[in-house]
Design a protein around this motif. Structure first.
Motif, PDB file in Angstrom:
ATOM      1  N   GLU A   1       0.811  -1.415   0.504  1.00 43.12           N
ATOM      2  CA  GLU A   1      -0.005  -0.040  -0.056  1.00 43.12           C
ATOM      3  C   GLU A   1       1.066   0.999   0.157  1.00 43.12           C
ATOM      4  O   GLU A   1       0.905   2.236  -0.521  1.00 43.12           O
ATOM      5  CB  GLU A   1      -1.052   0.002   1.121  1.00 43.12           C
ATOM      6  N   ARG A   2       1.835   1.455   0.148  1.00 41.08           N
ATOM      7  CA  ARG A   2       2.814   2.939   1.348  1.00 41.08           C
ATOM      8  C   ARG A   2       3.877   2.857   0.084  1.00 41.08           C
ATOM      9  O   ARG A   2       3.916   3.639  -0.699  1.00 41.08           O
ATOM     10  CB  ARG A   2       3.840   2.127   1.955  1.00 41.08           C
ATOM     11  N   TYR A   3       4.032   1.863  -1.197  1.00 37.11           N
ATOM     12  CA  TYR A   3       4.486   1.417  -2.397  1.00 37.11           C
ATOM     13  C   TYR A   3       3.751   2.422  -3.211  1.00 37.11           C
ATOM     14  O   TYR A   3       4.007   2.611  -3.742  1.00 37.11           O
ATOM     15  CB  TYR A   3       5.148   0.383  -2.679  1.00 37.11           C
ATOM     16  N   PHE A   4       2.506   1.924  -3.680  1.00 35.71           N
ATOM     17  CA  PHE A   4       2.167   2.313  -4.902  1.00 35.71           C
ATOM     18  C   PHE A   4       1.077   3.601  -4.667  1.00 35.71           C
ATOM     19  O   PHE A   4       1.011   4.158  -5.080  1.00 35.71           O
ATOM     20  CB  PHE A   4       0.922   1.360  -4.935  1.00 35.71           C
ATOM     21  N   CYS A   5       1.256   4.035  -2.808  1.00 36.25           N
ATOM     22  CA  CYS A   5       0.838   5.062  -3.388  1.00 36.25           C
ATOM     23  C   CYS A   5       1.658   6.734  -2.815  1.00 36.25           C
ATOM     24  O   CYS A   5       1.897   7.122  -2.402  1.00 36.25           O
ATOM     25  CB  CYS A   5      -0.234   5.447  -1.744  1.00 36.25           C
ATOM     26  N   GLY A   6       3.113   5.943  -3.196  1.00 32.93           N
ATOM     27  CA  GLY A   6       4.540   6.559  -3.447  1.00 32.93           C
ATOM     28  C   GLY A   6       4.577   7.237  -1.723  1.00 32.93           C
ATOM     29  O   GLY A   6       5.846   8.380  -2.519  1.00 32.93           O
ATOM     30  N   SER A   7       4.419   6.053  -0.657  1.00 34.14           N
ATOM     31  CA  SER A   7       4.925   6.669   1.152  1.00 34.14           C
ATOM     32  C   SER A   7       6.588   6.444   0.331  1.00 34.14           C
ATOM     33  O   SER A   7       7.295   5.593  -0.695  1.00 34.14           O
ATOM     34  CB  SER A   7       4.538   6.319   1.673  1.00 34.14           C
ATOM     35  N   ALA A   8       7.470   7.359   1.405  1.00 38.74           N
ATOM     36  CA  ALA A   8       8.789   7.022   1.383  1.00 38.74           C
ATOM     37  C   ALA A   8       8.778   5.809   2.339  1.00 38.74           C
ATOM     38  O   ALA A   8       8.395   5.346   2.598  1.00 38.74           O
ATOM     39  CB  ALA A   8       9.699   8.232   2.347  1.00 38.74           C
ATOM     40  N   LEU A   9      10.095   4.605   1.444  1.00 38.44           N
ATOM     41  CA  LEU A   9      10.531   3.517   2.186  1.00 38.44           C
ATOM     42  C   LEU A   9      12.042   3.733   2.279  1.00 38.44           C
ATOM     43  O   LEU A   9      12.911   4.424   2.076  1.00 38.44           O
ATOM     44  CB  LEU A   9      10.269   2.482   0.804  1.00 38.44           C
ATOM     45  N   THR A  10      11.734   2.580   3.284  1.00 39.68           N
ATOM     46  CA  THR A  10      13.407   2.414   3.601  1.00 39.68           C
ATOM     47  C   THR A  10      13.913   2.020   2.407  1.00 39.68           C
ATOM     48  O   THR A  10      12.982   0.900   1.943  1.00 39.68           O
ATOM     49  CB  THR A  10      13.298   2.044   5.036  1.00 39.68           C
ATOM     50  N   PRO A  11      15.546   1.661   2.807  1.00 42.83           N
ATOM     51  CA  PRO A  11      16.502   1.219   1.803  1.00 42.83           C
ATOM     52  C   PRO A  11      16.128   0.246   1.644  1.00 42.83           C
ATOM     53  O   PRO A  11      16.235  -0.755   0.627  1.00 42.83           O
ATOM     54  CB  PRO A  11      17.741   1.508   1.812  1.00 42.83           C
ATOM     55  N   GLU A  12      15.372  -0.604   3.378  1.00 48.59           N
ATOM     56  CA  GLU A  12      15.747  -2.577   3.410  1.00 48.59           C
ATOM     57  C   GLU A  12      14.767  -2.445   2.450  1.00 48.59           C
ATOM     58  O   GLU A  12      14.368  -3.730   1.584  1.00 48.59           O
ATOM     59  CB  GLU A  12      15.301  -2.872   4.500  1.00 48.59           C
ATOM     60  N   GLU A  13      13.518  -1.749   2.634  1.00 50.70           N
ATOM     61  CA  GLU A  13      12.069  -1.955   1.535  1.00 50.70           C
ATOM     62  C   GLU A  13      11.855  -2.017   0.742  1.00 50.70           C
ATOM     63  O   GLU A  13      11.582  -2.735  -0.075  1.00 50.70           O
ATOM     64  CB  GLU A  13      11.095  -0.672   2.228  1.00 50.70           C
ATOM     65  N   LYS A  14      13.110  -1.011   0.034  1.00 54.17           N
ATOM     66  CA  LYS A  14      13.148  -0.365  -1.824  1.00 54.17           C
ATOM     67  C   LYS A  14      13.795  -2.050  -2.092  1.00 54.17           C
ATOM     68  O   LYS A  14      13.928  -2.419  -3.207  1.00 54.17           O
ATOM     69  CB  LYS A  14      13.366   0.569  -1.693  1.00 54.17           C
ATOM     70  N   ASN A  15      14.883  -3.240  -1.698  1.00 51.06           N
ATOM     71  CA  ASN A  15      15.276  -3.861  -1.815  1.00 51.06           C
ATOM     72  C   ASN A  15      14.069  -5.470  -2.210  1.00 51.06           C
ATOM     73  O   ASN A  15      14.467  -5.539  -2.689  1.00 51.06           O
ATOM     74  CB  ASN A  15      15.926  -4.182  -0.323  1.00 51.06           C
ATOM     75  N   VAL A  16      13.314  -5.200  -1.166  1.00 50.15           N
ATOM     76  CA  VAL A  16      12.547  -6.381  -0.974  1.00 50.15           C
ATOM     77  C   VAL A  16      11.698  -5.997  -2.009  1.00 50.15           C
ATOM     78  O   VAL A  16      10.823  -7.061  -2.841  1.00 50.15           O
ATOM     79  CB  VAL A  16      11.644  -6.012   0.861  1.00 50.15           C
ATOM     80  N   VAL A  17      10.455  -5.084  -2.447  1.00 50.63           N
ATOM     81  CA  VAL A  17       9.831  -4.552  -3.814  1.00 50.63           C
ATOM     82  C   VAL A  17      10.962  -4.413  -4.588  1.00 50.63           C
ATOM     83  O   VAL A  17      10.507  -5.471  -5.336  1.00 50.63           O
ATOM     84  CB  VAL A  17      10.032  -3.026  -3.913  1.00 50.63           C
ATOM     85  N   ASN A  18      12.770  -3.987  -4.899  1.00 44.87           N
ATOM     86  CA  ASN A  18      12.849  -4.914  -6.535  1.00 44.87           C
ATOM     87  C   ASN A  18      13.159  -6.127  -6.129  1.00 44.87           C
ATOM     88  O   ASN A  18      12.994  -7.022  -6.952  1.00 44.87           O
ATOM     89  CB  ASN A  18      14.247  -4.274  -5.718  1.00 44.87           C
ATOM     90  N   GLU A  19      13.333  -7.166  -5.305  1.00 46.24           N
ATOM     91  CA  GLU A  19      13.638  -8.687  -4.858  1.00 46.24           C
ATOM     92  C   GLU A  19      12.786  -9.895  -5.481  1.00 46.24           C
ATOM     93  O   GLU A  19      12.159 -10.390  -5.837  1.00 46.24           O
ATOM     94  CB  GLU A  19      14.292  -9.254  -4.333  1.00 46.24           C
ATOM     95  N   SER A  20      11.503  -8.925  -5.531  1.00 48.31           N
ATOM     96  CA  SER A  20       9.986  -9.330  -5.405  1.00 48.31           C
ATOM     97  C   SER A  20      10.114  -9.464  -7.206  1.00 48.31           C
ATOM     98  O   SER A  20       9.515 -10.817  -7.477  1.00 48.31           O
ATOM     99  CB  SER A  20       8.566  -8.487  -5.221  1.00 48.31           C
TER     100      SER A  20
END
Length: 402
Positions: free
Chosen positions: A202-221
């Motif tokens: 939800e936070r990713y698709f709404c454009g909310s700021a993500l931590t570096p770790e969360e960005k990695n999780v999104v990319n690695e999906s």
């Protein structure tokens, strides 16, 4: 499926063609070509052919080269060679370069030729049936995956819809040859996001700021999406395109390997730039020019040809817009149709998002909406873009799922 019994005979000697045609025309539909150039013209103008029978020794382009070219232009056509050269090298070249089905030496009696042609027609039928089965399997599998995304992650489906439309425009500007990788990778580029936690998604698709770790999780999906698709026949290229869709042209990003530049699949290079554009245009919705300027600040990450194409064709693009022939209308739930494009979010009684603006309705998503009693009993109306269709005065009689 109607059996194709059209056969193309190729030879530079007219009397040979006429003799073969007289023998074969009782059992198959015969087309003749006096030499390689005429054969290529016939392939284009009166094909497809089930079988091509070509002489080897012809001036200019020999039979091996001709059949090799036909194998690329019409891969399902069975290729048979007739030659007076009864040597091993010619046979090997015919098999390897011409990709022939049968190799016959001259003189060849009419019964033997007719028998081999019948075998060639049967082979063509088998190849064609297998290809159609694979295409139907692929189409059905992709449709299911798209519907799963739409129902499980409405915002992910919306993002894919936007990227798919952008990708069509960019690929056209690049004059890229249409391919499965182009279209399907854009449709399924958000498949891996099904594995994300609800809050992170939800936070990713709404454009909310993500931590570096969360960005990695999104990319690695993307790796999860690749693993899912590798179980479907003919999806290897699409799986690779999605796996590398977060990989920069300069080698940055996921996955961390040595692949970079044009070694990255072109479909992945297109997706990388479009996914980044979609991310920075989410939230406060800055202007398109501002988004492109932000992309340019990280220009080494993108294929320069693709960045240039985006600047040419995406300016002024609206996220949610019907085609020129579409009309925005308000439709009761029971009168929604497959192909309608949502012009507003659909939420349940608890204000949970069911389908996001911009989603394309399919038969499966329609069944889901019609199963929600609060929407049906309240005779809720939904805003959609529809291609010039008239609204019926009578509601559709659709069984409700309890």
């Amino acid at each position: 499926m109607t059996q194709n019994r059209k056969v193309l005979l190729v030879d530079d000697e007219i009397h040979v063609l006429n003799a073969a045609k007289r023998v074969l025309r009782r059992s198959v539909e015969v087309v003749t070509a006096n030499g390689p150039q005429e054969a290529l013209e016939k392939i284009k103008s009166v094909g497809p052919f089930a079988v091509v029978v070509s002489d080897q020794n012809m001036p200019g382009v020999d039979g091996i080269k001709l059949l090799g070219h036909i194998s690329k232009k019409a891969p399902s056509t069975t290729r048979i060679m007739l030659t007076g050269n009864n040597d091993q090298e010619t046979a090997m070249n015919a098999v390897n370069d011409g990709r022939i089905f049968r190799f016959l030496t001259k003189p060849c009696d009419s019964d033997a030729l007719a028998k081999v042609i019948e075998e060639g027609i049967s082979h063509h039928q088998a190849v064609t049936a297998e290809r159609e089965l694979l295409e139907q399997t692929l189409s059905g599998s992709v449709k299911i995956l798209v519907d799963v995304i739409a129902m499980s992650r409405p915002r992910a489906h919306l993002r894919a819809t936007i990227i798919q439309r952008w990708a069509r425009k960019v690929n056209k500007a690049l004059e890229a040859k249409p391919s499965l990788e182009q279209g399907i990778s854009a449709m399924l580029c958000t498949l891996g996001y099904l594995t994300l936690a609800d809050d992170l998604s939800e936070r990713y698709f709404c454009g909310s700021a993500l931590t570096p770790e969360e960005k990695n999780v999104v990319n690695e999906s993307a790796a999860m999406a690749r693993d899912l698709m590798l179980h479907i026949p003919r999806m290897e290229g699409i799986a690779d395109a999605i796996y590398y869709c977060r990989k920069g042209f300069d080698g940055s990003g996921f996955p961390k390997d040595d692949i970079k530049g044009e070694d990255i699949p072109e479909a992945a290079r297109v997706l990388c730039a479009l996914i980044d554009l979609a991310e920075i245009s989410t939230g406060e919705s800055p202007s398109y020019l501002a988004c492109m300027e932000e992309l340019k600040q990280n220009a080494p990450r993108y294929d320069p040809r693709i960045l240039e194409a985006m600047q040419k064709v995406l300016g002024g693009d609206q996220h949610f817009a019907g085609s020129p022939n579409a009309q925005r209308i308000s439709v009761p739930v029971l009168q929604l149709q497959a192909g309608d494009l949502l012009a507003s979010d659909i939420r349940d009684a608890d204000d949970r998002l069911l389908l996001a603006t911009g989603s394309l309705l399919s038969e499966i998503t329609l069944k889901r909406l019609r199963s929600i009693r609060t929407l049906v009993e309240a005779n809720a109306s939904i805003d959609v873009w529809r291609e010039g269709a008239q609204i019926s005065d009578e509601p559709q009689q659709t069984a409700l799922v309890s």
